[in-house]
Design an enzyme around this catalytic site. Structure first.
Site, PDB file in Angstrom:
ATOM      1  N   ASP A 197       0.759  -1.165   0.063  1.00 56.77           N
ATOM      2  CA  ASP A 197      -0.041  -0.068   0.031  1.00 56.77           C
ATOM      3  C   ASP A 197       0.983   1.232   0.010  1.00 56.77           C
ATOM      4  OD1 ASP A 197      -1.777   1.831   0.340  1.00 56.77           O
ATOM      5  OD2 ASP A 197      -2.307   1.513   2.214  1.00 56.77           O
ATOM      6  N   LYS A 204       1.557   7.834   0.851  1.00 58.03           N
ATOM      7  CA  LYS A 204       2.098   7.730   2.410  1.00 58.03           C
ATOM      8  C   LYS A 204       3.456   8.334   2.521  1.00 58.03           C
ATOM      9  CE  LYS A 204      -0.272   3.554   3.593  1.00 58.03           C
ATOM     10  NZ  LYS A 204      -0.988   3.903   4.564  1.00 58.03           N
ATOM     11  N   ASP A 215      -0.063  -4.992   4.724  1.00 55.03           N
ATOM     12  CA  ASP A 215      -1.498  -4.427   4.503  1.00 55.03           C
ATOM     13  C   ASP A 215      -2.250  -5.855   4.062  1.00 55.03           C
ATOM     14  OD1 ASP A 215      -3.197  -2.741   5.404  1.00 55.03           O
ATOM     15  OD2 ASP A 215      -3.087  -1.572   3.298  1.00 55.03           O
ATOM     16  N   ASP A 274      -6.015   6.344  -0.022  1.00 58.73           N
ATOM     17  CA  ASP A 274      -5.312   5.564   1.143  1.00 58.73           C
ATOM     18  C   ASP A 274      -6.288   4.925   2.037  1.00 58.73           C
ATOM     19  OD1 ASP A 274      -3.174   4.368   2.228  1.00 58.73           O
ATOM     20  OD2 ASP A 274      -2.620   6.087   3.597  1.00 58.73           O
ATOM     21  N   GLU A 276      -8.225   2.524   0.948  1.00 66.57           N
ATOM     22  CA  GLU A 276      -8.294   1.643  -0.149  1.00 66.57           C
ATOM     23  C   GLU A 276      -9.091   0.305   0.310  1.00 66.57           C
ATOM     24  OE1 GLU A 276      -5.300  -0.281   1.604  1.00 66.57           O
ATOM     25  OE2 GLU A 276      -5.162   1.830   1.163  1.00 66.57           O
ATOM     26  N   ARG A 278     -11.201  -0.402   2.644  1.00 68.93           N
ATOM     27  CA  ARG A 278     -12.718  -0.441   2.728  1.00 68.93           C
ATOM     28  C   ARG A 278     -13.193  -0.695   1.397  1.00 68.93           C
ATOM     29  NH1 ARG A 278     -12.885   4.939   5.924  1.00 68.93           N
ATOM     30  NH2 ARG A 278     -10.696   4.050   6.369  1.00 68.93           N
TER      31      ARG A 278
END
Length: 427
Positions: A197, A204, A215, A274, A276, A278
């Site tokens: 991620d 990030k 992740d 970010d 992502e 959900r």
């Protein structure tokens, strides 16, 4: 011949020359001097001390080694690097239970600690499916929906999050069925499988990105939990859905302001790429709902807000069903893990409004604003069948960025035993 360090629990105080030490050594054995406060925590810390002495082989010995004590030792003794071994003590049933736990947790730990280059989305799906098949080959069937086929089957979220990568996103659909083809599905499991991620265009920081190989910890957790439950003799039909993607930046990546319309008709404005997890879980929860399962459990390393709320020793849990939260809490207690319920009300579904769509995937502010973990759970709730009980794990305790007094750096596998217990005891 392999030399094992014998490790013994004792309630005796150490000899005076050891001072306040809680671990002492003599004649190829280590003694952990229990202080009668929080034994499990002390044992895990002692295991870290022993391991940090360069000891790779431990033989647990003596009458004080309960199953929980031995498991706490193993969690402190484990590292991201292989080559360590533990000999359990106790009767055959206890040692089998411990070895089954260890093997399942080891699988999850190796997956989570794997480099993102070596664990593409389809590779995660394949490894999970083949590991479970190795446990119960005749009772496992699966299919992997990959790349553009996701769009054909209307799995909008997984496709959108993963399309920025050269390596295609994938959805694993796996069926563990020890009965006939007409048996109802008892439980459906959903795992977030973001193999790396970057944050996408909501990128990030370098420091925040370093641990993002973890992740996919939700996918590893539910897979290992199902494997452990099968090893323990599970006789329920369970379907597993892993939502696998890399969240990367490219000319094909999804963007802020995009609107995704899901299979159930819910439209979602992307205000943070970010957030992502959900988006992919929304697909998995719809697939789980389609099975007609009475219970749906999802697990994800979903929000920093959960970590800020409960720290790294608890996993946060959410459900609109208070009885289910109580069952999950009791399941965690039965295996000496820790969970904590956080708020989830119907209005959390509307906590991320959008002027362009039914909802946004977050709030357009740092960390998603106040109550971020509950808002994320509220978003997920939109995609769960009202006929199913639903339990959401936000895995705040699944990964340690750096070594501590209790954990080596990397995956902890906390949550595997709790979910396995939920599978075994669900009625």
């Amino acid at each position: 011949m392999t030399q094992f360090m014998k490790v013994i629990l004792t309630t005796e105080v150490p000899a005076a020359h050891w001072g306040k030490a809680d671990v002492t050594y003599a004649d190829n054995q280590a003694l952990i001097h229990l202080q009668g406060q929080d034994d499990l925590r002390q044992i895990q810390k002692a295991a870290r001390k022993i391991r940090n002495q360069g000891i790779n082989q431990a033989q647990l010995d003596g009458e004080l080694w309960t199953i929980d004590n031995q498991w706490a030792f193993s969690q402190g003794f484990a590292t991201a690097k292989p080559g360590y071994h533990i000999q359990w003590c106790g009767d055959a049933a206890m040692t089998k239970t411990l070895q089954d736990r260890f093997d399942s947790a080891y699988f999850a730990r190796q997956l989570v600690n794997e480099t993102p280059e070596n664990l593409a989305p389809s590779e995660l799906a394949n490894q999970a499916a083949h590991w479970l098949s190795s446990i119960a080959e005749d009772e496992i069937s699966f299919r992997i929906v990959e790349g553009e086929r996701l769009l054909e089957e209307e799995w909008i979220g997984i496709h959108a999050v993963g399309r920025g990568s050269e390596r295609p996103p994938a959805l694993l659909e796996l069926d563990y069925n020890p009965f006939d083809d007409n048996a109802p599905v008892d439980i459906a499991l959903v795992g977030k499988g973001i193999t790396f991620d970057s944050g996408g265009y909501s990128i990030k920081s370098s420091e925040g990105m370093l641990g993002m190989k973890a992740d996919m910890g939700g996918a590893a957790t539910v897979t290992a939990a199902l494997g452990l439950a099968i090893k323990s003799g599970l006789k329920k039909r369970v379907k597993l859905f892993l939502c696998c993607a890399e969240n990367l930046i490219s000319g094909r990546a999804y963007k802020l302001g995009d609107i995704l319309t899901y299979k159930n008709g819910v439209s979602v404005e992307v205000v943070n790429t970010d957030a992502e997890g959900r988006l992919v879980l929304a697909d998995g929860l719809q697939a789980a709902s389609d099975t007609g399962a009475a219970l749906i459990i999802d697990a994800a390393t979903l929000t920093g807000a959960a970590y800020m709320a409960v720290g790294s020793h608890y996993n946060a849990i959410f459900s609109p069903n208070s009885e289910l939260l109580t069952r999950a809490t009791h399941a965690a207690e039965s295996v000496a893990e820790h969970v904590w319920p956080l708020p989830l009300e119907r209005w959390h579904q509307d906590a991320c409004p959008s002027p362009y769509a039914d909802t946004a995937n977050s709030r357009p502010m740092k960390g998603g604003g106040a109550g971020g973990a509950s808002n994320a759970a509220g978003f997920l709730w939109r995609f769960v069948s009202p006929q199913a009980d639903w339990l959401h794990f936000d895995l705040a305790a699944a990964f340690e960025d750096s070594a501590s007094a209790m954990w080596a750096a990397g995956a902890t596998t906390k949550g595997v035993l709790t979910i396995a217990a939920m599978l075994e005891h669900q009625e």
